[in-house]
Design a protein around this motif. Structure first.
Motif, PDB file in Angstrom:
ATOM      1  N   HIS A   9     -33.228  -9.274  43.093  1.00 37.07           N
ATOM      2  CA  HIS A   9     -32.914  -9.975  44.656  1.00 37.07           C
ATOM      3  C   HIS A   9     -32.019  -9.270  45.233  1.00 37.07           C
ATOM      4  O   HIS A   9     -32.218  -8.987  46.583  1.00 37.07           O
ATOM      5  CB  HIS A   9     -32.390 -11.318  44.389  1.00 37.07           C
ATOM      6  N   ASP A  14     -32.578  -8.081  52.554  1.00 34.90           N
ATOM      7  CA  ASP A  14     -32.507  -9.347  53.279  1.00 34.90           C
ATOM      8  C   ASP A  14     -32.125 -10.327  52.305  1.00 34.90           C
ATOM      9  O   ASP A  14     -31.573 -11.527  52.634  1.00 34.90           O
ATOM     10  CB  ASP A  14     -33.876  -9.748  53.939  1.00 34.90           C
ATOM     11  N   ILE A  15     -32.508 -10.417  51.089  1.00 31.24           N
ATOM     12  CA  ILE A  15     -32.234 -11.420  50.074  1.00 31.24           C
ATOM     13  C   ILE A  15     -30.819 -11.378  49.684  1.00 31.24           C
ATOM     14  O   ILE A  15     -29.854 -12.222  49.409  1.00 31.24           O
ATOM     15  CB  ILE A  15     -33.117 -11.470  48.829  1.00 31.24           C
ATOM     16  N   HIS A  18     -28.763 -12.952  52.182  1.00 33.26           N
ATOM     17  CA  HIS A  18     -28.685 -14.232  52.066  1.00 33.26           C
ATOM     18  C   HIS A  18     -27.754 -14.766  51.077  1.00 33.26           C
ATOM     19  O   HIS A  18     -26.996 -15.891  51.610  1.00 33.26           O
ATOM     20  CB  HIS A  18     -30.167 -14.594  51.657  1.00 33.26           C
ATOM     21  N   LEU A  97     -34.256 -19.510  50.341  1.00 33.96           N
ATOM     22  CA  LEU A  97     -34.476 -18.467  49.337  1.00 33.96           C
ATOM     23  C   LEU A  97     -35.937 -18.406  49.188  1.00 33.96           C
ATOM     24  O   LEU A  97     -36.354 -17.322  48.641  1.00 33.96           O
ATOM     25  CB  LEU A  97     -33.554 -18.884  48.209  1.00 33.96           C
ATOM     26  N   LEU A 100     -37.719 -16.220  51.617  1.00 37.39           N
ATOM     27  CA  LEU A 100     -37.332 -14.926  51.425  1.00 37.39           C
ATOM     28  C   LEU A 100     -38.201 -14.317  50.301  1.00 37.39           C
ATOM     29  O   LEU A 100     -38.832 -13.262  50.363  1.00 37.39           O
ATOM     30  CB  LEU A 100     -35.982 -14.686  51.390  1.00 37.39           C
ATOM     31  N   ARG A 101     -38.242 -15.043  49.121  1.00 37.97           N
ATOM     32  CA  ARG A 101     -38.813 -14.592  47.986  1.00 37.97           C
ATOM     33  C   ARG A 101     -40.560 -14.414  48.256  1.00 37.97           C
ATOM     34  O   ARG A 101     -40.951 -13.582  47.703  1.00 37.97           O
ATOM     35  CB  ARG A 101     -38.346 -15.797  46.975  1.00 37.97           C
ATOM     36  N   ILE A 108     -39.602  -7.449  45.271  1.00 40.09           N
ATOM     37  CA  ILE A 108     -38.885  -7.984  43.974  1.00 40.09           C
ATOM     38  C   ILE A 108     -39.786  -7.487  43.049  1.00 40.09           C
ATOM     39  O   ILE A 108     -39.075  -7.200  41.924  1.00 40.09           O
ATOM     40  CB  ILE A 108     -38.946  -9.583  44.239  1.00 40.09           C
TER      41      ILE A 108
END
Length: 294
Positions: A9, A14-15, A18, A97, A100-101, A108
């Protein structure tokens, strides 16, 4: 929490951002003092003024101003706190989250693939010295470089398990994950760990990959494979690999199999010659033709 997934992550900007914002919201929310509702804050000022008047007989001239100020402060504090609570709820329930994932699933998985490559590169440094040793007792008995190699390699098994757990967690984003789903079948297939599984793949290693129960022996086997270990990008990649393995002995459509059976040439049957006519019969036929010619 999975350390390897957290690292993956963090490798996605971006993650990573977050989680920075999540921490900031949590920190600010924890430092804000608790404030009652505006009406309660204003009423508290009024109550204190009335109590003072009863005791002293003097009414403070600024009661209304102080009550209004208390009300305004409480309104502002509640507005800030309400906004932070809404934001924090989004972080806590994981909806942001999850989005985003799913959006950055490929990135990832690529980060996890890098982790796997680095893990195996580290393991390769020690497998030579480890030799055939696979247990702590054997390593203790061997001592020296063998024991040192065992100490270096043993913790890497947990890292491998963490990478695989993170891998399937990432792949699950956006997928149906019920017990009979394609995702569940892909995870239990064993084809999401190593490319090019074939009839020579040791049964023990294939079972370890199917069950995700990894051992030092499995890590050593992966390190000695020099390349096939991978992190797949999707369920489709895993199922395609299994389909290719399951159909390895089949003949594709439109291709006729080659007949390699021995050719058998049948014996020819010859027609038996008819029996020759007798001399008498030939003379009789000749006389009949002569009479018809007259």
């Amino acid at each position: 929490m999975n350390t390897q997934l957290d690292a993956a992550h963090a490798a996605v900007p971006d993650i990573a951002e977050h989680f920075v914002r999540k921490q900031r919201v949590e920190e600010l929310l924890s430092t804000l003092p608790a404030v009652d509702a505006p009406e309660i804050e204003a009423q508290r000022v009024a109550d204190e003024a009335v109590a003072e008047y009863i005791v002293s007989g003097a009414w403070p001239t600024d009661v209304e101003d102080r009550a209004q100020a208390a009300y305004a402060r409480a309104v502002g504090a509640h507005a800030v706190r309400t906004k932070l609570l809404v934001m924090n709820r989004t972080y806590v329930d994981g909806s942001a989250l999850r989005g985003l994932r799913e959006a950055f699933r490929t990135e990832i998985l690529a980060a996890l693939g890098t982790q796997l490559a680095e893990l195996l590169a580290e393991a390769k440094k020690h497998v030579g010295a480890l030799g055939a040793v696979r247990t702590a007792d054997d390593a203790l008995t061997a001592g020296g470089a063998t024991a040192e190699a065992f100490i270096k390699l043993r913790p890497l098994v947990a890292v491998l398990a963490g990478i695989r757990e993170a891998q399937w967690s990432a792949i699950s984003q956006g997928e149906i994950t019920g017990p009979t789903s394609r995702y569940a079948r892909a995870k239990a297939s064993g084809f999401g760990d190593v490319q090019g599984i074939n009839d020579d793949t040791p049964t023990e290693q294939l079972e370890a990959m199917k069950s995700q129960r990894y051992t030092l022996g499995h890590l050593v086997w992966l390190a000695q494979m020099n390349g096939p270990a991978y992190v797949p990008e999707s369920v489709d990649d895993v199922m395609s690999a299994q389909d290719a393995f399951d159909g390895r002995h089949s003949v594709s459509d439109g291709v006729r199999p080659v007949d390699i059976s021995p050719t058998v040439t049948p014996h020819a049957k010859f027609q038996q010659p008819t029996e020759a006519r007798s001399t008498y019969e030939r003379e009789r036929v000749a006389r009949d033709r002569a009479r018809r010619g007259r």
